[in-house]
Enzyme design. Structure first.
Site, PDB file in Angstrom:
ATOM      1  N   CYS A  87      17.507  27.080  32.518  1.00  0.00           N
ATOM      2  CA  CYS A  87      17.373  27.178  33.971  1.00  0.00           C
ATOM      3  C   CYS A  87      17.202  25.771  34.570  1.00  0.00           C
ATOM      4  O   CYS A  87      18.158  25.013  34.589  1.00  0.00           O
ATOM      5  CB  CYS A  87      16.255  28.150  34.347  1.00  0.00           C
ATOM      6  SG  CYS A  87      16.336  28.715  36.062  1.00  0.00           S
ATOM      7  N   HIS A  97      17.132  33.008  31.156  1.00  0.00           N
ATOM      8  CA  HIS A  97      15.940  32.822  30.322  1.00  0.00           C
ATOM      9  C   HIS A  97      16.079  33.627  29.029  1.00  0.00           C
ATOM     10  O   HIS A  97      15.781  34.816  28.996  1.00  0.00           O
ATOM     11  CB  HIS A  97      14.684  33.237  31.098  1.00  0.00           C
ATOM     12  CG  HIS A  97      14.337  32.255  32.163  1.00  0.00           C
ATOM     13  ND1 HIS A  97      13.544  31.159  31.921  1.00  0.00           N
ATOM     14  CD2 HIS A  97      14.712  32.170  33.456  1.00  0.00           C
ATOM     15  CE1 HIS A  97      13.432  30.439  33.031  1.00  0.00           C
ATOM     16  NE2 HIS A  97      14.133  31.033  33.973  1.00  0.00           N
ATOM     17  N   GLU A 114      14.236  33.534  26.520  1.00  0.00           N
ATOM     18  CA  GLU A 114      12.925  33.778  25.916  1.00  0.00           C
ATOM     19  C   GLU A 114      12.247  35.063  26.387  1.00  0.00           C
ATOM     20  O   GLU A 114      11.221  35.461  25.826  1.00  0.00           O
ATOM     21  CB  GLU A 114      11.995  32.575  26.171  1.00  0.00           C
ATOM     22  CG  GLU A 114      11.545  32.403  27.614  1.00  0.00           C
ATOM     23  CD  GLU A 114      12.514  31.659  28.520  1.00  0.00           C
ATOM     24  OE1 GLU A 114      12.070  31.234  29.597  1.00  0.00           O
ATOM     25  OE2 GLU A 114      13.715  31.520  28.174  1.00  0.00           O
TER      26      GLU A 114
END
Length: 184
Positions: A73, A161, A163
């Site tokens: 990002c 993202h 994660e």
């Protein structure tokens, strides 16, 4: 053991980036964005997400460490901006589930996700124009440049993202980055 550090650009998910790497058996740590790159001994660097370019500390200097760098990002936006691309406000804005089309199935970071994947992403800001030497690797209806790579320089970025649990194949993206770091 492979060591990959996460440079904290003040994102709300930075701890999850470290956790994803740790869960893969990678030696990892979160570093403050003002940590001098010369003090870092690592096989790779993750530039975390974050709120804005005003709080990136020394992140730009990490692009010249001669180890692979993975921008997430805001981290991707830092790479694009530093290498001569253009970053601007997104039309979509905040966080949402997004269907991403992989446009380069040979890319070492996201190619294995082809033909598409579902991700969690913020589009308040995004890369609007690729820097010279970069390949456009993923796109969506929300954002033209969802991912980019410069394999020669070892610089990679995704707008989303990987994660977070909402991203379907996020772990695979981290596994691919670990493989890039281990092969370099």
């Amino acid at each position: 053991m492979t060591r990959i550090v996460v440079l904290d650009l003040h994102g709300q998910f930075t701890h999850l980036e470290r956790r994803a790497l740790r869960d893969m058996g990678v030696d990892t740590a979160i570093l403050d964005a003002d940590t001098p790159p010369a003090e870092v001994d690592a096989d790779g660097v993750v530039l975390s997400g974050g709120p804005d370019m005003d709080r990136i500390g020394r992140a730009r200097e990490y692009l010249d460490l001669e180890v692979p760098v993975f921008g997430i990002c805001l981290g991707m936006q830092v790479i694009a901006d530093e290498r001569g691309g253009r970053v601007g406000g997104g039309d979509y804005g905040g966080y949402a589930d997004v269907d991403v089309e992989i446009v380069d199935d040979e890319d070492p970071l996201v190619g294995s996700l082809a033909p598409d994947t579902r991700v969690w992403a913020s589009h308040a800001d995004e890369v609007k124009e690729l820097p010279d030497g970069f390949t456009h690797t993923a796109t969506s209806d929300v954002c033209g440049i969802e991912a980019m790579s410069n394999v020669e320089e070892g610089l990679y970025g995704v707008q989303w993202h990987p994660e977070v649990a909402h991203t379907e194949e996020g772990e695979e993206v981290f596994e691919n980055f670990v493989a890039i770091c281990e092969s370099g």
